[in-house]
Write an enzyme that holds these catalytic residues in place. Structure first.
Site, PDB file in Angstrom:
ATOM      1  N   SER A  52     -18.030  12.820  26.229  1.00 50.10           N
ATOM      2  CA  SER A  52     -19.578  12.247  25.561  1.00 50.10           C
ATOM      3  C   SER A  52     -19.406  13.511  24.856  1.00 50.10           C
ATOM      4  CB  SER A  52     -20.271  11.629  26.351  1.00 50.10           C
ATOM      5  OG  SER A  52     -20.259  13.054  27.598  1.00 50.10           O
ATOM      6  N   GLU A  78     -16.889  21.219  30.124  1.00 48.00           N
ATOM      7  CA  GLU A  78     -17.160  22.176  30.205  1.00 48.00           C
ATOM      8  C   GLU A  78     -17.574  23.756  30.589  1.00 48.00           C
ATOM      9  OE1 GLU A  78     -17.446  22.184  26.683  1.00 48.00           O
ATOM     10  OE2 GLU A  78     -17.558  19.885  25.782  1.00 48.00           O
ATOM     11  N   ASP A 113     -12.933  16.900  34.947  1.00 50.30           N
ATOM     12  CA  ASP A 113     -11.391  16.736  34.640  1.00 50.30           C
ATOM     13  C   ASP A 113     -11.640  15.161  34.452  1.00 50.30           C
ATOM     14  OD1 ASP A 113      -8.743  16.362  33.699  1.00 50.30           O
ATOM     15  OD2 ASP A 113      -8.286  16.860  35.613  1.00 50.30           O
ATOM     16  N   TYR A 241       1.276  13.807  12.368  1.00 50.10           N
ATOM     17  CA  TYR A 241       0.376  12.413  13.275  1.00 50.10           C
ATOM     18  C   TYR A 241       0.694  11.727  13.131  1.00 50.10           C
ATOM     19  CZ  TYR A 241      -4.012  12.088  15.466  1.00 50.10           C
ATOM     20  OH  TYR A 241      -5.007  11.052  16.328  1.00 50.10           O
TER      21      TYR A 241
END
Length: 402
Positions: A52, A78, A113, A241
Site C-alpha cells: 500500500s 518500510e 513482510d 519484461y
C-alpha cells in the site's frame, strides 16, 4: 526532534534519502486528483491493500479511500527513520493515514513482510476485532526482490532476465552532471532455476496464500472480490519484461487469478481478476533495462494524456464496486492499459525509439517530466516545498497500525 535539511543525493535512479514534506505533499496531490469523492466517514466497504505504500498499491489505497470511502488495512514493508531518513513509503504511509483520519476513514497500516504468516495473522486479527470479521476487497500489489516461503523457510530471489537468449536494448541513463545518455546494455539470459525462483517471488503463490488464509478463518464476505495489479507493456520492452522471467511470473499470476475466480465463485459468489495497468514511473520500473527510455518516449508522444496511477486506480475501483462494468478480457484481465497500447501511440513510440540517441533524446522524450517523476518518488521536485529549510525526519508510524 530530528530536523535537518535533506538534499537529493542519488545513485542513478536510487535516492539515499527521502523528503518527508515532499512525500506528504505528493500524497495530498494524489488525493486531490481523485474526482467524485465519497462523503466523510460512513461505513464503506472493508478493503485490504497489500503493497500500500508505493506505486500502484499506493494509488489503490488513496483512490479507494477518496473515491469509494473504503476502510480497512494497508500492508507494506518500510524502514523507520534512523541514521538515514525513513524510506519514502514510510512518509507516504504516515501522510495517507493522516488524510484517512481527516476524512473519517478507519484505515490502519501494518508494517512487515507480507509474505510471512505473522503479518497475515495480524491482519486476520484486525479484520475480526476492528472490521466486523468480513473483508469485501483485497488488492494485491507486491514487487519484491525475494520471498521466504513460510512453510519451508526457503528463500527465493527474483531476477530481471530474458529467457532463452541475451537481450540487448537501448536504455536511458544520466551522467554525473545530469546530462541524458542513450546507451546499449546487454542482459544475460536466465539460467538454472532463475525462472522458477522469479515465479516463486512475483507469481501468484503468495496472493493465493492470502486468500486461503483469510478464507480458512471465515473472513471473506459474500461477493468478495480480489484483484492483483500487473503490467504487460509494449512490444518494445517485451523481451525483458513480458517474455522474460518477470513475464513468466505475471503469466503465473494470471493463471492464479483464473483458479481463484472459479474457487471464489463457488464459495462466496466472488471474483478474482488481474488488473493490467499502464506504464508509470515507479521505484520498481526504473530498475528494468529499457523501461526508463520507453516511458520517457511514451510521455513525449502522449503528453498530458498519460493517465497517472491514481487515475487508473479510480477506474479500477469503479469497476470493482459496480459503478462501471468490470469487463475482463478472455484471460480474466481488466485492461487499464488500452490508451498506452493504442496502435497509433505504439507506432509513434517505436519510431522515436529507433532513432533515439544521446544527441536527439531531449527532442524525443519528455526528460524533464521523467526526471521530476523519479525525484518525486522520494519526495523531491514537489511544488510548494522549500528544500532549503530543515524538516522533521522522525515521523512516527501511524497510530493503531499494528
Amino acid at each position: 526532534m530530528s530536523e535537518r535539511v535533506i538534499a537529493p543525493k542519488s545513485r542513478g535512479f536510487l535516492f539515499l534519502d527521502a523528503h518527508p514534506g515532499g512525500c506528504r505533499q505528493l500524497v495530498d496531490e494524489m488525493w486531490e486528483a481523485v474526482p467524485g469523492k465519497a462523503g466523510p466517514g460512513g461505513e464503506g466497504p472493508v478493503a485490504l491493500v497489500i503493497g500500500s505504500s508505493a506505486g500502484y498499491g499506493l494509488a489503490a489505497t488513496i483512490a479507494g479511500l477518496a473515491r469509494v470511502g473504503i476502510r480497512g488495512i494497508g500492508v507494506c514493508f518500510e524502514k523507520a527513520p534512523a541514521r538515514r531518513t525513513g524510506t519514502a513509503g514510510w512518509y507516504r504511509t504516515a501522510a495517507t493515514a493522516r488524510l484517512a483520519r481527516e476524512h473519517g476513514r478507519d484505515m490502519v497500516f501494518v508494517n512487515g513482510d507480507a509474505f510471512g504468516d505473522a503479518v497475515k495473522e495480524r491482519v486476520a486479527e484486525l479484520l475480526a476485532e476492528r472490521f466486523g470479521g468480513r473483508l469485501d476487497f483485497l488488492l494485491y500489489s507486491v514487487a519484491a526482490p525475494r520471498r521466504t516461503d513460510p512453510d519451508s523457510g526457503e528463500v527465493y530471489s527474483s531476477v530481471l532476465r530474458p529467457v532463452g537468449a541475451p537481450y540487448t536494448t537501448k536504455t536511458l541513463v544520466f551522467d554525473d552532471e545530469g546530462a541524458p545518455e542513450v546507451k546499449e546494455v546487454t542482459t544475460a539470459p536466465a539460467e538454472g532455476d532463475d525462472v522458477e525462483q522469479t515465479v516463486a517471488v512475483m507469481g501468484g503463490a503468495d496472493w493465493e496464500r492470502w486468500i486461503a488464509f483469510l478464507a480458512e478463518r471465515n473472513l471473506l464476505a459474500e461477493g468478495f472480490t480480489t484483484a492483483a495489479l500487473s503490467y504487460i507493456g509494449s512490444p518494445l520492452t517485451a523481451a525483458i519484461y513480458r517474455q522474460g522471467t518477470i513475464g513468466v511470473a505475471k503469466s503465473h499470476l494470471e493463471a492464479t487469478a483464473r483458479t481463484l475466480d472459479e474457487r471464489l465463485a463457488k464459495t462466496v459468489g466472488g471474483r478474482a481478476v488481474t488488473s493490467v495497468n499502464a506504464a508509470a514511473v515507479t521505484q520498481s520500473s526504473t530498475a528494468i533495462p529499457g523501461i526508463a527510455l520507453y516511458v520517457g518516449l511514451l510521455r513525449g508522444v502522449v503528453g498530458d494524456a498519460m493517465i497517472a496511477p491514481v487515475g487508473q486506480l479510480v477506474d479500477l475501483w469503479d469497476r470493482l464496486t459496480g459503478a462501471r462494468p468490470l469487463d475482463p478480457d478472455d484471460e480474466g484481465r481488466v485492461r487499464l492499459d488500452t490508451w498506452e497500447l493504442d496502435p497509433g501511440v505504439q507506432a509513434s513510440v517505436a519510431e522515436r525509439w529507433a532513432t533515439a540517441a544521446g544527441d536527439n533524446i531531449a527532442g524525443l522524450a519528455d526528460l524533464d517530466w521523467f526526471t521530476d517523476e523519479v525525484r518525486r518518488l522520494y519526495g523531491f521536485s514537489v511544488p510548494g516545498i522549500d528544500y532549503s529549510a530543515a524538516v522533521e525526519t522522525d515521523v512516527p508510524w501511524p497510530a493503531d497500525a499494528g
